[in-house]
Every structure is written in C-alpha cells, then in structure tokens.
Design an enzyme around this catalytic site. Structure first.
Site, PDB file in Angstrom:
ATOM      1  N   HIS A 168      -3.833   4.315   4.706  1.00 43.09           N
ATOM      2  CA  HIS A 168      -4.946   3.359   4.800  1.00 43.09           C
ATOM      3  C   HIS A 168      -6.220   4.005   4.289  1.00 43.09           C
ATOM      4  CE1 HIS A 168      -7.630   0.296   6.359  1.00 43.09           C
ATOM      5  NE2 HIS A 168      -8.271   1.213   7.059  1.00 43.09           N
ATOM      6  N   TYR A 205       4.366   5.488  10.709  1.00 43.34           N
ATOM      7  CA  TYR A 205       4.745   4.080  10.901  1.00 43.34           C
ATOM      8  C   TYR A 205       5.459   3.459   9.700  1.00 43.34           C
ATOM      9  CZ  TYR A 205       0.253   3.536   8.458  1.00 43.34           C
ATOM     10  OH  TYR A 205      -0.787   3.636   7.567  1.00 43.34           O
ATOM     11  N   ARG A 241       0.860  -1.188   0.000  1.00 41.56           N
ATOM     12  CA  ARG A 241       0.000   0.000   0.000  1.00 41.56           C
ATOM     13  C   ARG A 241       0.889   1.229   0.000  1.00 41.56           C
ATOM     14  NH1 ARG A 241      -2.379   0.743   5.366  1.00 41.56           N
ATOM     15  NH2 ARG A 241      -0.981   2.521   5.485  1.00 41.56           N
TER      16      ARG A 241
END
Length: 422
Positions: free
Chosen positions: A288, A297, A284
């Site tokens: 998100h 992160y 990805r």
C-alpha cells in the site's frame, strides 16, 4: 431491473456494463418532469452499448508504442522512488505498480480543458498531464506540498485525505457547468476510498446537479490490508444506479480498454449528460505504501495470477506480435528509463529545504492582515530562536502573554536538523 452487458475490449478481454433500466410501465401516466423538477434534464440511467473498437480506431502503431513507453517510464520512476525511500531519501512512497494501464489509458484520454483530481498514487496520470516527477518526489521528501500549477497542467495537487478529492472534483465540475466550460473533470480513488462518506456525498451532489464528472475507481483489490470483498456487499460499479447515473466496469490492465471507456465517459460528461462511474479492475502488485508489509495478507497464488496479467507484458506481447516492437527499440527504451531514473535521483537529493515561512504563502488568494501578522511573528520568532532566546510557543510579547494571544495562534517551527522536519 438491472441490465448487464458483456463487451469485448480491443485486447480481447471482457468488460461488464451495468445500469438501471427505469422506463415507466405502459399504464403509468406521463409526468412533466421539466415542469416539476428544478434539476437539470440529465435523464434516467439506461443500459449503454459501447463500441470500444470505434473509440480507439484513430490510434496508430506509434500511439500504441507511445502508451508502452509511458508505462515503462512510469514504472521505472516508481521503482526508483521506492529505492529512494528505502535509502532514507523519501519519508514514504505509495507505489502504483500494476496500475499503469488504468492510469495511462485514462490519463491519455483527457483533453486540454479537462481537470483531473488525484489521490496520492496517480503518478501515471501526473506523467500524462506533464507534471515533473521530481515535483511529486518533493511531496514525499517533505520539501513541498505540491510543486506544480494545477491550472497549467489540468491536474490538481495530491490529496492525502482518503476520498476528500471526490468532493473537490464534484464542486469543481459543478463550477465548470456554470461557466459553460467545454471540458469535464475526472477524479481518481480506490476501492477502499469508496467506503468513505465523502465519496458517497460526491456521488449524490454530482448526480443531482448533473455535474460533468467522471468518477474513476481503481479497484486494486486492497484497502491497505482489507480485500475489496470486505468493503462492500455489492460491486462498486453497481452503486452509481442508486445515485442516478450510469457506470461501467473495465479491465484495468488493458490500456486500450481504459482509454476507450474513459473517452466515452468524458464525452458523456462533456455533452451535459451528467456523471459516469468507471470501475477499473486491476491489482496492486506491491505494498500500500512503503510502510506496509503485504506479505502478511496477500496470498502468493493470487499475486502470481495477477502477475501473469501484467499490463506492460500484455501490451509488449501485442506490439511484438504486430511487428511494432523489436529488441533494439526495447533496449533504447530501457536506456531512456535508466536515464530518467538517474536524473530524478540526482534532482531529488538536491531538492533544497524550503524556507519555513513559505507555510504562509498561498493560504489565501491575497494576504489579509491576520496572515501578514502571523507570518511576521513567525519569522521574528525563528530569528529570536537563532539568537538563542527562548521563544517557545511563537515568542513572548512584552506582557509575557505570547504573540499568539495578540496576533492569532502561531506555532513555531523547530530548526531542521538531520532527519528532522518542520
């Protein structure tokens, strides 16, 4: 024991196929399974040997250019939707950037009698199934719960509840087998969703009943902010052996490999051999959703490593080297992508606010007395509110007890204003 097989994709990448070799020992007595077991004869899982080039041998240069066009347009759609959200035109957006090959490759493997069950990120599969991208924008704009006919497109409505679509797909596939359908179902979910009970329950039901279902896991390495390695103590594709069906791991950034493996998986399911689990390894490349900050992160080194494996760049390089893509064709495609984005922006901003009473439409196949009464009470309550009367809670009856007490609970919608929802 578990057998692992390394296979080369048409793009020169490797995939790993794994399943349980469960042949009985030589001194084991024979067992009449058919006489003692009511389940379908789907057999025990065994190692599979996929001839990937043969599975895509029918493709022409025009087909390859078509796949590239699909991915370019889908990425442009995704970019425009992200911009629309940042400008306040959408409430939220879930980007698919980096996952175009997995979605286009698998989506183009589907036949007219197959049924796809998406999560909320399968914009590329929706494109391949002929769903109007503006209908997808309507969901994230809050003007629709899904503006397409699932039966017409062979593509179910988006599922916001993580993993729930796998149970929907398992039940649908079981129905397909009982209806003697010539098609199969495919369900999309992520590595994070594989931790949900719904997914494992769907594995169990599909395996036991031999449902014609392909579980397609897009392992994009992140369950929101949690890496895949913290989601499972084993590889995701290994799980299928515990439920009695085969699995395959494929390079999710290779559109041809994804097409080949999905063709094989769907053919296996359609032939009555039960479910298959496909794990497409991808990444990805963005957040998100637009409510997420991946810089908190994601390591920049990891992101850069996967950026070099961008699925669009890989296919573009292959096509250019083979003489199937030149600068002029690329320019025409870029103009087509910009025109698509402009059209979608105009149509998105023009989407009308729905009549709130539409909440009662299609609740059931046919209306019953309760739904009819609730709709009438809801409409009357909103009319009373527009007249300035206090009808909180759905409107009070003559006895002051409220409509809900007599007709079933009714929650009155608020009038839609700037930035408000109903």
């Amino acid at each position: 024991m578990t057998e692992l097989m390394q296979l080369l994709t048409p793009g020169g990448r490797r995939i790993t196929v794994a399943s349980e070799a469960m042949s009985p020992a030589a001194d084991d007595p024979p067992v009449d399974v058919a006489a003692s077991d009511p389940r379908p004869e789907i057999g025990e899982p065994s190692a599979v040997d996929l001839d990937l080039p043969a599975l895509v041998a029918d493709l022409t240069p025009a087909d390859l250019v078509g796949f590239y066009r699909d991915m370019v347009l889908v990425r442009r759609f995704d970019e425009e939707a992200t911009s629309l959200q940042r400008q306040g035109e959408l409430g939220l957006w879930a980007s698919l950037r980096g996952q175009e090959a997995a979605q286009v490759g698998s989506g183009r493997a589907l036949g007219i009698h197959d049924m796809a069950f998406p999560s909320y990120r399968e914009h590329g599969v929706a494109w391949c199934r002929g769903v109007d991208p503006a209908a997808i924008l309507g969901i994230f704009r809050g003007t629709s719960l899904g503006g397409w006919d699932p039966d017409e497109h062979g593509f179910a409505l988006y599922s916001i509840v993580v993993g729930a679509q796998t149970l929907h797909a398992a039940g649908y596939a079981m129905g397909m087998s009982r209806d003697h359908s010539t098609g199969a179902a495919i369900v999309y979910f992520g590595d994070g969703a594989s931790s949900e009970g719904d997914v494992n329950e769907a594995f169990g039901w599909a395996g036991v009943f031999g449902a014609p279902l392909v579980f397609f896991c897009q392992n994009n390495q992140w369950a929101i902010s949690e890496p895949a390695r913290r989601q499972s103590r084993t590889e995701i594709f290994h799980r299928a052996s515990g439920f009695g069906f085969p699995s395959v791991r494929v390079d999710g950034n290779d559109v041809l490999a994804c097409l080949a493996v999905t063709r094989w998986a769907l053919a296996t399911a359609r032939a009555g051999h039960g479910p298959v689990l496909v794990e497409a390894l991808t990444y990805r490349m963005g957040a998100h959703t637009t409510a997420d900050d991946p810089t908190r992160y994601q390591a920049s080194e990891q992101l850069e490593r996967w950026r070099r494996l961008d699925p669009l760049d890989r296919l573009r390089t292959h096509l250019a080297a083979a003489g199937h893509l030149d600068g002029q064709r690329e320019q025409r495609l870029a103009l087509e992508a910009d025109a698509l984005a402009h059209d979608l922006r105009v149509r998105c901003r023009a989407l009308p606010d729905p009549d709130p009473a539409m909440l009662f439409d299609h609740v059931q196949v046919t209306d019953n007395a309760l739904v009819t009464a609730q709709r009438a009470a809801f409409v009357a309550a909103r009319a009373g509110s527009a007249d300035g009367r206090d009808v909180a809670g759905g409107g009070a009856g003559a006895d002051g007890s409220g409509v809900g007490a007599r007709e079933g609970t009714v929650v009155a919608g608020e009038r839609r204003g700037s930035g408000a929802t109903w």
